[in-house]
Design a protein around this motif. Structure first.
Motif, PDB file in Angstrom:
ATOM      1  N   ALA B  81      -5.826  -8.025   3.288  1.00 40.98           N
ATOM      2  CA  ALA B  81      -6.087  -6.765   2.587  1.00 40.98           C
ATOM      3  C   ALA B  81      -5.097  -5.706   3.038  1.00 40.98           C
ATOM      4  O   ALA B  81      -4.577  -5.753   4.147  1.00 40.98           O
ATOM      5  CB  ALA B  81      -7.506  -6.308   2.867  1.00 40.98           C
ATOM      6  N   GLU B  82      -4.821  -4.726   2.169  1.00 41.09           N
ATOM      7  CA  GLU B  82      -3.948  -3.627   2.556  1.00 41.09           C
ATOM      8  C   GLU B  82      -4.495  -2.322   2.020  1.00 41.09           C
ATOM      9  O   GLU B  82      -5.411  -2.304   1.201  1.00 41.09           O
ATOM     10  CB  GLU B  82      -2.511  -3.863   2.060  1.00 41.09           C
ATOM     11  N   GLY B  83      -3.927  -1.197   2.498  1.00 45.91           N
ATOM     12  CA  GLY B  83      -4.308   0.120   2.008  1.00 45.91           C
ATOM     13  C   GLY B  83      -5.780   0.420   2.230  1.00 45.91           C
ATOM     14  O   GLY B  83      -6.376   0.027   3.233  1.00 45.91           O
ATOM     15  N   GLN B  84      -6.366   1.113   1.263  1.00 44.52           N
ATOM     16  CA  GLN B  84      -7.761   1.543   1.372  1.00 44.52           C
ATOM     17  C   GLN B  84      -8.706   0.377   1.673  1.00 44.52           C
ATOM     18  O   GLN B  84      -9.617   0.496   2.482  1.00 44.52           O
ATOM     19  CB  GLN B  84      -8.171   2.238   0.064  1.00 44.52           C
ATOM     20  N   GLN B 119      -4.726   5.155   5.894  1.00 42.97           N
ATOM     21  CA  GLN B 119      -5.439   6.260   5.266  1.00 42.97           C
ATOM     22  C   GLN B 119      -6.784   5.785   4.788  1.00 42.97           C
ATOM     23  O   GLN B 119      -6.902   4.739   4.168  1.00 42.97           O
ATOM     24  CB  GLN B 119      -4.655   6.775   4.055  1.00 42.97           C
TER      25      GLN B 119
ATOM     26  N   VAL C   6      -0.689   5.346  -3.367  1.00 37.20           N
ATOM     27  CA  VAL C   6      -0.337   5.332  -1.945  1.00 37.20           C
ATOM     28  C   VAL C   6      -0.930   4.083  -1.307  1.00 37.20           C
ATOM     29  O   VAL C   6      -2.112   3.811  -1.461  1.00 37.20           O
ATOM     30  CB  VAL C   6      -0.868   6.591  -1.236  1.00 37.20           C
ATOM     31  N   ILE C   7      -0.089   3.312  -0.658  1.00 34.76           N
ATOM     32  CA  ILE C   7      -0.600   2.169   0.100  1.00 34.76           C
ATOM     33  C   ILE C   7      -0.357   2.451   1.579  1.00 34.76           C
ATOM     34  O   ILE C   7       0.783   2.634   2.010  1.00 34.76           O
ATOM     35  CB  ILE C   7       0.107   0.850  -0.259  1.00 34.76           C
ATOM     36  N   ASN C   8      -1.426   2.521   2.334  1.00 36.54           N
ATOM     37  CA  ASN C   8      -1.319   2.793   3.771  1.00 36.54           C
ATOM     38  C   ASN C   8      -2.595   2.309   4.437  1.00 36.54           C
ATOM     39  O   ASN C   8      -3.654   2.815   4.135  1.00 36.54           O
ATOM     40  CB  ASN C   8      -1.115   4.289   3.995  1.00 36.54           C
ATOM     41  N   VAL C  10       0.496  -0.579   4.889  1.00 35.95           N
ATOM     42  CA  VAL C  10       1.062  -1.802   4.331  1.00 35.95           C
ATOM     43  C   VAL C  10       0.909  -2.830   5.457  1.00 35.95           C
ATOM     44  O   VAL C  10       1.593  -2.754   6.467  1.00 35.95           O
ATOM     45  CB  VAL C  10       2.542  -1.620   3.964  1.00 35.95           C
ATOM     46  N   ALA C 128      -9.981 -10.370   0.921  1.00 39.10           N
ATOM     47  CA  ALA C 128      -9.266  -9.326   0.192  1.00 39.10           C
ATOM     48  C   ALA C 128      -9.430  -9.591  -1.290  1.00 39.10           C
ATOM     49  O   ALA C 128      -9.658 -10.728  -1.704  1.00 39.10           O
ATOM     50  CB  ALA C 128      -7.792  -9.321   0.565  1.00 39.10           C
ATOM     51  N   PRO C 436      -1.862  -2.506  -7.037  1.00 36.26           N
ATOM     52  CA  PRO C 436      -0.406  -2.647  -7.261  1.00 36.26           C
ATOM     53  C   PRO C 436       0.236  -3.664  -6.320  1.00 36.26           C
ATOM     54  O   PRO C 436       1.006  -3.308  -5.433  1.00 36.26           O
ATOM     55  CB  PRO C 436       0.122  -1.235  -7.003  1.00 36.26           C
ATOM     56  N   GLY C 440       3.759  -4.129  -2.547  1.00 42.92           N
ATOM     57  CA  GLY C 440       3.725  -4.815  -1.259  1.00 42.92           C
ATOM     58  C   GLY C 440       4.640  -6.028  -1.255  1.00 42.92           C
ATOM     59  O   GLY C 440       5.355  -6.275  -0.278  1.00 42.92           O
ATOM     60  N   ILE C 466      -4.313   6.112  -0.746  1.00 42.31           N
ATOM     61  CA  ILE C 466      -4.492   4.734  -1.120  1.00 42.31           C
ATOM     62  C   ILE C 466      -4.855   4.564  -2.577  1.00 42.31           C
ATOM     63  O   ILE C 466      -4.305   3.753  -3.263  1.00 42.31           O
ATOM     64  CB  ILE C 466      -5.711   4.218  -0.337  1.00 42.31           C
ATOM     65  N   GLN C 467      -5.890   5.294  -2.994  1.00 44.25           N
ATOM     66  CA  GLN C 467      -6.286   5.102  -4.372  1.00 44.25           C
ATOM     67  C   GLN C 467      -5.398   5.986  -5.212  1.00 44.25           C
ATOM     68  O   GLN C 467      -4.490   6.625  -4.742  1.00 44.25           O
ATOM     69  CB  GLN C 467      -7.734   5.510  -4.610  1.00 44.25           C
TER      70      GLN C 467
END
Ligand code: HEM
Ligand code: SF4
Lengths: 146, 298, 470
Positions: B81-84, B119, C6-8, C10, C128, C436, C440, C466-467
């Motif tokens: 998984a990544e991000g949120q 985040q 925003v992806i954080n 990664v 995931a 998205p 990545g 992120i979203q």
């Protein structure tokens, strides 16, 4: 003469320690405990080796007697040249006594936890090794000028 | 000399100990006598080298660990998984039981903004915040490596990021596994022990005594050279590294027996001095690592 | 109608990275890549003993520590005017080669594969919402199996490294003059046998697995192109006996390959959180001071340039420059080039091993000059790595590091040209903006290592998540 006596006493004490350790080794079952004891044994044997070497040095020194009653006196400036680098021995002063750290294992590369020789380290010694019987094991080379 | 050490029963026991503990834990989990537990792995202000070191583990290997011993909930380097979604996984676990492994120090300067780990709902999560939220609720906290245990390299003078150790932030028991990186066995052994019996025996600095009780110098195969005063002049020599700056005499850890990477080699075996990476105070208080101008004979 | 994605974090890279992309009608129109970790090694190194740089700088990065050992060693040798023997070079290049193998295998299986393969959802590590998975079950299962099999192989690459380097990560072997120890006959034969297994794995599994992924994700040959500017400092080269086994320093721009001139490298801080007398400087000139309040800045990654232009470095750049792979420039080509490079490196290690003279001692007693300057430029797993150092009063007085990821995920200069990673993302079609995956996949093809780009600060602004924020 008194020094020889001192060695004998230390020697006997270490031999007693070794016998204690061996007794304990017979009793313990736990393999970690056993490891610790074996390490102790190593240390004690190393101590004996050291004492024997010192003793030899002592006999050698006897030909040219050490000025026991008249220890060498260091000023801070003199002490500062004994940095343990480039051929100079590593001397450290603690509580007025000057010790030779040149071949003390914990002072590899003539440094110890960021400390360098050629200085009076009484303060840090007190804060790091308070109550530990370390000083008595170190070779003495003199005293600081009062 | 090498042979002697390897054939000492206590030493071989010591080597086998980790796999023995791990196998026992795996069996117990299979039999249902103990439960698989959740594991959260936080990579904070560091080099992410401890997770790499863990991937180098053997008996148990990483596969055993991740599939048979624990449920890894979060790990920045490996999770899918990544991000949120990743951050949701992280924070959802706080309602459950979990063991927290931390690698890296915690940057504290400028409100910790020098290290953002992700985040969550639009909020940047600093390493500082992550440790404060996840640390207190964990059933065990393991500081893996020099940075987490004591600030390590990340806190090297002048400590530009204001890095702190895990313990200096958390007011609770933190098991410390110093080393740069931490040997995989030290972690898998500690973890297996926790799964089976709970907290292992710790020394006065919270290091497990099963790994951190013996000074390197006390079991070093080059000890006879030390005792004879035969010292290496340069790297590559086969004698004692004392004059080059060896920290073996102040570093209590089992490298001489365990060695590294499937027990093939270790720093002193590589003809270089121990740099005390498993002792508190690394690196600043263990430097200089290498010096050639130490007085040899007086 | 623009959205912001925003992806954080990664994940599945080394270190902390954020992708911040603007999307219009499902096309990425602009993007910023931001590193989120600062440790400040350049400052830490000042005042330390030059010899300590070799072990110290390795701690920049846990996954490629030997790379920093190589660059700092070479910088020291340059400063101290030390000629390295061929045997010394072979020995340390073997260590460096093992680091390549460890990295490439782990990057492909542990970092890249989960982008394309359905990972078992009964394991919490893999849970995931994966989308756009195309492999038929039978092939998918095989690749998952190889995900686990590869662990033993990458581990034995590190084992090889430790045979000569003492331990891994953070080896003790690489040092001025070559390595600290000598390669005995036993060590050499052990290395041969470990290498044999690794080579077999690369040939029989890793290369076919890459082909499988490429076959089902053909569209990724059209995505993530970037500038097509390549730069390499060279590696496995300059042996007096063997010549060049891989690559000499070159650049590639506008279809033309040229010899690299290190004097043309500059670094810029126009959009990074630093201030200095000047925004553009040569690597040996200055270390910029951090300035978290700088306006215009959006990241703490600096912007290295060659002739004022952004360049990509890494396996694709090397394979392209050496002429071994010229299929194309894209996210998928980067991945393929990396895997083929692993095969190439294994072959090079074999040559080096066969040329070792057992028992050669390459160490001497070294002394530090009172003042000196040195640079060490070397291509490493992720690309071009440079260390520049100055010595004064026998201590380090200046240390500059430009890491491969600083090139690849560089920020922008005054001309607002995006960095190579950003450029590769712009123009990408996003199928499902709520997930998205494309971003990545493209950025991971660069194998970013934020730990290495340590001179990076986080931008402290609270940009949205992120979203999607519209
Ligand atoms: C910054 C302050 C200091 C710290 C943090 C420190 C720390 C240590 C540590 C951790 C050890 C290892 C003990 C072990 O595990 O066996 C040690 C040993 C030792 N230290 Fe220090 N030390 C400091 C100052 C000093 C000073 C000023 C001296 C000077 C006399 C000194 C002399 C020694 C000696 C001789 C040993 C070996 C002890 C033994 O063989 O048992 N230390 N020190
Ligand atoms: S090499 Fe280091 S640990 Fe080993 S005997 Fe010498 S000083 Fe002690």
């Amino acid at each position: 003469m008194s020094e020889q006596h001192f060695y004998d006493k230390d020697f006997n004490k270490t031999i007693n320690d070794i016998n204690d350790t061996i007794d304990n080794l017979y009793l313990t079952e736990d393999c970690y405990e056993k490891n610790k004891l074996l390490n102790n044994l190593r240390k004690q044997i190393a101590n004996i080796t050291m004492m024997m070497q010192n003793n030899q040095n002592y006999s050698k020194n006897n030909i040219e007697p050490v000025t026991q009653n008249d220890p060498r006196v260091f000023t801070p400036e003199e002490l500062s040249t004994y940095t343990g680098k480039n051929g100079n021995p590593a001397y450290v002063a603690v509580n007025g006594v000057v010790y030779d750290m040149t071949n003390v294992a914990a002072w590899g590369g003539a440094t110890h936890f960021g400390l360098t020789p050629g200085k009076d380290l009484s303060g840090v010694f007190a804060s790091c090794h308070d109550g530990q019987p370390i000083l008595s094991t170190l070779p003495v080379v003199g005293v600081m000028a009062p | 000399m090498k042979k002697q050490i390897n054939s000492c029963p206590n030493q071989t026991e010591k080597l086998k100990l980790v796999s023995m503990l791990a196998n026992k834990a795996i069996m117990a989990i299979k039999n249902g006598t103990i439960k698989k537990r959740n594991l959260v792995w936080l990579e904070l202000t560091g080099c992410s080298g401890n997770i790499i070191s863990l991937l180098d583990a053997a008996n148990p290997g990483f596969k055993n660990l991740a599939t048979q011993m624990v449920n890894i909930i979060f790990d920045n380097s490996l999770m899918v998984a990544e991000g949120q979604a990743a951050m949701e996984k992280l924070f959802a676990i706080t309602a459950d039981d979990y063991i927290l492994v931390v690698e890296g120090a915690i940057a504290s300067k400028d409100n910790g903004l020098y290290n953002i780990i992700g985040q969550f709902n639009g909020q940047p999560i600093t390493a500082y915040r992550a440790i404060n939220e996840l640390g207190p609720k964990a059933s065990y906290v393991i500081a893996m490596g020099a940075c987490a245990s004591d600030g390590g390299i990340s806190a090297g003078r002048p400590n530009p990021s204001g890095s702190l150790s895990v313990q200096s932030i958390l007011n609770r028991k933190v098991i410390k596994l110093p080393g740069c990186p931490c040997h995989p066995d030290w972690l898998t052994g500690t973890l297996s022990y926790i799964l089976l019996y709970g907290q292992p025996e710790l020394d006065n600095k919270d290091r497990p005594t099963m790994f951190y009780s013996t000074l390197i110098h006390d079991v070093c195969p080059r000890r006879p050279y030390f005792d004879q005063g035969i010292f290496a002049e340069k790297l590559g020599d086969k004698s004692c590294m004392f004059k080059i700056g060896c920290r073996g005499p102040v570093t209590p850890v089992d490298c001489p027996v365990r060695k590294w990477n499937q027990h093939v080699n270790w720093p002193i075996g590589d003809d270089s001095p121990c740099i005390g990476c498993a002792q508190f105070g690394f690196p600043d208080r263990m430097e200089p690592f290498i010096s050639y101008n130490t007085t040899r004979e007086v | 109608m623009s959205e912001r994605l925003v992806i954080n974090p990664v994940t599945r890279i080394s270190g902390f990275l954020e992708i911040d992309a603007t999307v219009e009608d499902n096309i990425v129109t602009d993007t910023h890549t931001k590193g989120l970790l600062f440790r400040g090694f350049e400052k830490m190194l000042t005042g330390r003993s030059p010899f300590d740089a070799v072990y110290f700088t390795q701690r920049i990065c846990g996954i490629c520590s030997s790379a920093h050992a190589m660059a700092s060693t070479m910088a020291l040798e340059d400063a101290m005017d030390i000629e390295v023997s061929d045997q010394g070079k072979y020995l340390r290049d073997i260590i460096h080669g093992c680091e390549y193998l460890q990295n490439h295998i782990r990057h492909f299986y542990q970092y890249t594969l989960p982008d394309y393969v359905a990972m078992p959802q009964n394991n919490t590590l893999f849970i995931a919402k994966q989308t756009d998975l195309r492999l038929p079950k039978i092939k998918n299962d095989l690749l998952v199996q190889h995900y686990f099999d590869s662990l033993d192989i990458s581990r034995s690459a590190h084992e090889m490294l430790a045979v000569l380097g003492g331990k891994a990560p953070h080896n003790h072997g690489v040092f001025i003059g070559g390595i600290t120890t000598q390669a005995t006959k036993e060590k050499i034969s052990r290395l041969f046998s470990l290498l044999h297994n690794i080579t077999e794995f690369i040939d029989s599994k890793m290369v076919p697995d890459t082909q499988t992924v490429a076959q089902y994700y053909q569209d990724y040959f059209e995505m993530g192109k970037g500038y097509g500017n390549f730069l390499s400092y060279g590696c496995f080269n300059n042996y007096s006996q063997l010549g060049t086994l891989y690559l000499n320093p070159f650049i590639y721009h506008d279809g033309i390959k040229q010899v690299l001139d290190p004097e043309r490298i500059t670094e810029n801080i126009a959009t990074s959180w630093y201030t200095d007398q000047t925004e553009t400087y040569a690597p040996n000139e200055t270390i910029a001071e951090p300035d978290i309040a700088k306006s215009q800045a959006y990241s703490w990654v600096k912007a290295p340039r060659y002739n004022g232009l952004p360049y990509e470095s890494g396996p694709l750049a090397r394979m392209w420059l050496s002429g071994e792979y010229r299929h194309g420039i894209s996210a998928m080509d980067r991945t393929i080039a990396r895997v083929l490079e692993a095969k190439k490196i294994a072959a090079i290690i074999k040559v080096l091993l066969s040329n070792l003279i057992p028992g050669t001692d390459v160490q001497q007693v070294y002394s530090v000059p009172s003042t000196a300057f040195g640079k060490g430029l070397i291509d490493t797993t992720r690309g071009a790595l440079g260390h520049w150092l100055k010595i004064e009063n026998q201590l380090i007085s200046f240390y500059q590091i430009i890491a491969p990821t600083t090139w690849n995920l560089s920020t922008r200069t005054e001309d607002n040209l995006p960095g190579p990673g950003e450029k590769a993302l712009i123009g990408t079609q996003i199928t499902d903006p709520s997930n998205p995956v494309e971003l990545g996949r493209i950025i991971r093809s660069f194998d970013p290592c934020i730990s290495c780009a340590t001179h990076i600060y986080q931008s402290g602004n609270l940009i949205n998540s992120i979203q999607i924020v519209s």
